[in-house]
Design an enzyme around this catalytic site. Structure first.
Site, PDB file in Angstrom:
ATOM      1  N   PRO A   1       0.789  -1.234   0.000  1.00  0.00           N
ATOM      2  CA  PRO A   1       0.000   0.000   0.000  1.00  0.00           C
ATOM      3  C   PRO A   1       0.826   1.291   0.000  1.00  0.00           C
ATOM      4  O   PRO A   1       1.856   1.376   0.663  1.00  0.00           O
ATOM      5  CB  PRO A   1      -0.817  -0.099   1.296  1.00  0.00           C
ATOM      6  CG  PRO A   1      -0.187  -1.166   2.106  1.00  0.00           C
ATOM      7  CD  PRO A   1       0.472  -2.101   1.133  1.00  0.00           C
ATOM      8  N   ASN A   2       0.331   2.227  -0.779  1.00  0.00           N
ATOM      9  CA  ASN A   2       0.879   3.596  -0.884  1.00  0.00           C
ATOM     10  C   ASN A   2       2.193   3.694  -1.665  1.00  0.00           C
ATOM     11  O   ASN A   2       2.697   4.799  -1.863  1.00  0.00           O
ATOM     12  CB  ASN A   2       1.043   4.241   0.508  1.00  0.00           C
ATOM     13  CG  ASN A   2      -0.278   4.313   1.244  1.00  0.00           C
ATOM     14  OD1 ASN A   2      -1.242   4.867   0.721  1.00  0.00           O
ATOM     15  ND2 ASN A   2      -0.364   3.730   2.421  1.00  0.00           N
TER      16      ASN A   2
ATOM     17  N   ARG B   1       3.894  11.016  -1.751  1.00  0.00           N
ATOM     18  CA  ARG B   1       3.872  10.784  -0.299  1.00  0.00           C
ATOM     19  C   ARG B   1       5.218  11.157   0.331  1.00  0.00           C
ATOM     20  O   ARG B   1       6.275  10.779  -0.173  1.00  0.00           O
ATOM     21  CB  ARG B   1       3.513   9.327   0.021  1.00  0.00           C
ATOM     22  CG  ARG B   1       4.623   8.330  -0.288  1.00  0.00           C
ATOM     23  CD  ARG B   1       4.264   6.889  -0.015  1.00  0.00           C
ATOM     24  NE  ARG B   1       4.020   6.590   1.382  1.00  0.00           N
ATOM     25  CZ  ARG B   1       4.248   5.395   1.936  1.00  0.00           C
ATOM     26  NH1 ARG B   1       4.726   4.398   1.209  1.00  0.00           N
ATOM     27  NH2 ARG B   1       3.975   5.199   3.200  1.00  0.00           N
TER      28      ARG B   1
ATOM     29  N   TYR C   1      10.642   9.319   1.345  1.00  0.00           N
ATOM     30  CA  TYR C   1      10.662   8.354   0.233  1.00  0.00           C
ATOM     31  C   TYR C   1      11.232   8.914  -1.069  1.00  0.00           C
ATOM     32  O   TYR C   1      11.336   8.186  -2.055  1.00  0.00           O
ATOM     33  CB  TYR C   1       9.246   7.797   0.003  1.00  0.00           C
ATOM     34  CG  TYR C   1       8.687   7.092   1.218  1.00  0.00           C
ATOM     35  CD1 TYR C   1       9.225   5.881   1.647  1.00  0.00           C
ATOM     36  CD2 TYR C   1       7.639   7.641   1.964  1.00  0.00           C
ATOM     37  CE1 TYR C   1       8.738   5.235   2.777  1.00  0.00           C
ATOM     38  CE2 TYR C   1       7.141   7.007   3.094  1.00  0.00           C
ATOM     39  CZ  TYR C   1       7.696   5.805   3.492  1.00  0.00           C
ATOM     40  OH  TYR C   1       7.213   5.168   4.607  1.00  0.00           O
TER      41      TYR C   1
ATOM     42  N   ASN D   1       8.311  -5.376  -1.079  1.00  0.00           N
ATOM     43  CA  ASN D   1       8.136  -4.296  -0.105  1.00  0.00           C
ATOM     44  C   ASN D   1       6.659  -4.303   0.302  1.00  0.00           C
ATOM     45  O   ASN D   1       5.814  -3.710  -0.373  1.00  0.00           O
ATOM     46  CB  ASN D   1       8.519  -2.953  -0.716  1.00  0.00           C
ATOM     47  CG  ASN D   1       8.410  -1.821   0.302  1.00  0.00           C
ATOM     48  OD1 ASN D   1       7.900  -2.024   1.405  1.00  0.00           O
ATOM     49  ND2 ASN D   1       8.880  -0.643  -0.064  1.00  0.00           N
TER      50      ASN D   1
ATOM     51  N   ALA E   1       3.195  -0.951   4.746  1.00  0.00           N
ATOM     52  CA  ALA E   1       2.637  -1.012   6.107  1.00  0.00           C
ATOM     53  C   ALA E   1       2.224  -2.432   6.508  1.00  0.00           C
ATOM     54  O   ALA E   1       2.227  -2.762   7.704  1.00  0.00           O
ATOM     55  CB  ALA E   1       1.450  -0.067   6.221  1.00  0.00           C
TER      56      ALA E   1
ATOM     57  N   ASP F   1       2.142 -15.899   5.879  1.00  0.00           N
ATOM     58  CA  ASP F   1       1.718 -17.269   5.586  1.00  0.00           C
ATOM     59  C   ASP F   1       1.759 -17.564   4.090  1.00  0.00           C
ATOM     60  O   ASP F   1       2.109 -18.672   3.683  1.00  0.00           O
ATOM     61  CB  ASP F   1       0.290 -17.509   6.117  1.00  0.00           C
ATOM     62  CG  ASP F   1       0.259 -17.709   7.636  1.00  0.00           C
ATOM     63  OD1 ASP F   1       1.340 -17.875   8.237  1.00  0.00           O
ATOM     64  OD2 ASP F   1      -0.852 -17.703   8.207  1.00  0.00           O
TER      65      ASP F   1
ATOM     66  N   GLU G   1      13.054  -9.030   1.442  1.00  0.00           N
ATOM     67  CA  GLU G   1      12.267  -7.913   1.988  1.00  0.00           C
ATOM     68  C   GLU G   1      13.016  -6.603   1.730  1.00  0.00           C
ATOM     69  O   GLU G   1      14.209  -6.506   2.051  1.00  0.00           O
ATOM     70  CB  GLU G   1      12.093  -8.125   3.502  1.00  0.00           C
ATOM     71  CG  GLU G   1      11.415  -6.978   4.230  1.00  0.00           C
ATOM     72  CD  GLU G   1      11.452  -7.151   5.762  1.00  0.00           C
ATOM     73  OE1 GLU G   1      12.149  -8.052   6.268  1.00  0.00           O
ATOM     74  OE2 GLU G   1      10.777  -6.347   6.440  1.00  0.00           O
TER      75      GLU G   1
ATOM     76  N   HIS H   1      12.801  -2.249   2.054  1.00  0.00           N
ATOM     77  CA  HIS H   1      12.161  -1.002   2.472  1.00  0.00           C
ATOM     78  C   HIS H   1      12.991   0.160   1.956  1.00  0.00           C
ATOM     79  O   HIS H   1      14.227   0.145   2.101  1.00  0.00           O
ATOM     80  CB  HIS H   1      12.027  -0.924   3.997  1.00  0.00           C
ATOM     81  CG  HIS H   1      11.206  -2.047   4.535  1.00  0.00           C
ATOM     82  ND1 HIS H   1       9.837  -2.072   4.402  1.00  0.00           N
ATOM     83  CD2 HIS H   1      11.564  -3.208   5.130  1.00  0.00           C
ATOM     84  CE1 HIS H   1       9.388  -3.204   4.925  1.00  0.00           C
ATOM     85  NE2 HIS H   1      10.409  -3.910   5.372  1.00  0.00           N
TER      86      HIS H   1
ATOM     87  N   SER I   1      12.909   3.264   3.067  1.00  0.00           N
ATOM     88  CA  SER I   1      13.411   4.037   4.216  1.00  0.00           C
ATOM     89  C   SER I   1      14.134   3.113   5.206  1.00  0.00           C
ATOM     90  O   SER I   1      14.014   1.876   5.122  1.00  0.00           O
ATOM     91  CB  SER I   1      12.242   4.739   4.919  1.00  0.00           C
ATOM     92  OG  SER I   1      11.392   3.777   5.523  1.00  0.00           O
TER      93      SER I   1
ATOM     94  N   ARG J   1      12.932   4.430  12.593  1.00  0.00           N
ATOM     95  CA  ARG J   1      11.639   5.123  12.609  1.00  0.00           C
ATOM     96  C   ARG J   1      10.777   4.689  13.798  1.00  0.00           C
ATOM     97  O   ARG J   1      11.311   4.223  14.799  1.00  0.00           O
ATOM     98  CB  ARG J   1      10.958   4.928  11.245  1.00  0.00           C
ATOM     99  CG  ARG J   1      11.796   5.532  10.087  1.00  0.00           C
ATOM    100  CD  ARG J   1      11.114   5.377   8.746  1.00  0.00           C
ATOM    101  NE  ARG J   1       9.840   6.082   8.716  1.00  0.00           N
ATOM    102  CZ  ARG J   1       8.917   5.890   7.775  1.00  0.00           C
ATOM    103  NH1 ARG J   1       9.140   5.028   6.795  1.00  0.00           N
ATOM    104  NH2 ARG J   1       7.784   6.563   7.820  1.00  0.00           N
TER     105      ARG J   1
ATOM    106  N   ARG K   1       7.018   0.319  13.605  1.00  0.00           N
ATOM    107  CA  ARG K   1       7.666  -0.177  12.377  1.00  0.00           C
ATOM    108  C   ARG K   1       8.789  -1.175  12.680  1.00  0.00           C
ATOM    109  O   ARG K   1       9.470  -1.653  11.773  1.00  0.00           O
ATOM    110  CB  ARG K   1       8.226   0.988  11.550  1.00  0.00           C
ATOM    111  CG  ARG K   1       7.164   1.877  10.961  1.00  0.00           C
ATOM    112  CD  ARG K   1       7.735   2.983  10.091  1.00  0.00           C
ATOM    113  NE  ARG K   1       6.866   4.134  10.114  1.00  0.00           N
ATOM    114  CZ  ARG K   1       5.782   4.278   9.333  1.00  0.00           C
ATOM    115  NH1 ARG K   1       5.479   3.368   8.445  1.00  0.00           N
ATOM    116  NH2 ARG K   1       5.014   5.339   9.445  1.00  0.00           N
TER     117      ARG K   1
HETATM  118  C1  DQA Z   1       8.168   1.182   3.826  1.00  0.00           C
HETATM  119  C2  DQA Z   1       8.254   1.383   5.341  1.00  0.00           C
HETATM  120  C3  DQA Z   1       6.934   1.068   6.006  1.00  0.00           C
HETATM  121  O1  DQA Z   1       7.028   1.246   7.406  1.00  0.00           O
HETATM  122  C4  DQA Z   1       5.859   2.000   5.481  1.00  0.00           C
HETATM  123  O2  DQA Z   1       4.608   1.649   6.035  1.00  0.00           O
HETATM  124  C5  DQA Z   1       5.792   2.047   3.995  1.00  0.00           C
HETATM  125  C6  DQA Z   1       7.034   1.998   3.223  1.00  0.00           C
HETATM  126  C7  DQA Z   1       9.466   1.602   3.103  1.00  0.00           C
HETATM  127  O3  DQA Z   1       9.597   1.239   1.937  1.00  0.00           O
HETATM  128  O4  DQA Z   1      10.308   2.288   3.675  1.00  0.00           O
HETATM  129  O5  DQA Z   1       4.729   2.242   3.413  1.00  0.00           O
HETATM  130  O6  DQA Z   1       7.966  -0.197   3.570  1.00  0.00           O
END
Ligand code: DQA
Length: 147
Positions: free
Chosen positions: A9-10, A17, A22, A74, A77, A87, A98, A100, A102, A107, A111
């Site tokens: 998401p996002n 954002r 980011y 990624n 959230a 799962d 994985e 991220h 940021s 943070r 998180r």
């Molecule tokens: C994120 C870090 C997460 O905590 C956050 O909710 C995101 C982006 C990152 O790419 O840094 O939406 O996954």
């Protein structure tokens, strides 16, 4: 080698954002950067982004049927909340890195939990878009050592 780049998401709102966290580059810029890198490395890459948990679970299950060799993920959230996503990755047994953008460890407290981390072969944080390219290298290296 077939890699799926999955974003939660996002991530489609990159560039809009919180640019101080980011950056100012967009999701399309991210796709273009990864596509160019994969072309160079002869990786067959596909992309999926969703704001919905179930849609991400469906995409992970589809990766099993599509015989995907590795996932760059990624979960955004959902990293911090989703047992369903954990799962799903466990269920398909596809090596997953994985990522991220940021540095999540610097943070908020909420998180600091990552469900996916226990199944990820590696976690890359705080490297911006380059973290995705590093994740592709991790998957390429592990695929090489497997063959
Ligand atoms: C994120 C870090 C997460 O905590 C956050 O909710 C995101 C982006 C990152 O790419 O840094 O939406 O996954």
């Amino acid at each position: 080698m077939k890699i799926l780049v999955l974003n939660g998401p996002n991530i489609n709102f990159l560039g809009i954002r919180e640019p101080q966290i980011y950056g100012s580059q967009t999701y399309q810029n991210l796709i273009d950067k990864i596509s160019a890198y994969c072309k160079e490395k002869s990786v067959d890459v596909s992309f999926f982004q969703s704001n919905h948990e179930g849609a991400l679970v469906d995409a992970i299950q589809q990766a099993y049927f599509d015989k995907v060799d590795g996932i760059v993920f990624n979960p955004a959230a959902y990293t911090h909340t989703s047992i369903a996503i954990l799962d799903a990755v466990k269920a398909v047994s596809i090596p997953t890195v994985e990522v991220h953008i940021s540095r999540v460890e610097a943070r908020d407290d909420f998180r600091q939990i990552s469900y996916i981390r226990q199944v990820a072969i590696e976690t890359i944080t705080g490297k911006g878009f380059d973290g995705y390219l590093e994740a592709i290298d991790v998957l390429l290296n592990q695929n090489e050592s497997k063959n």
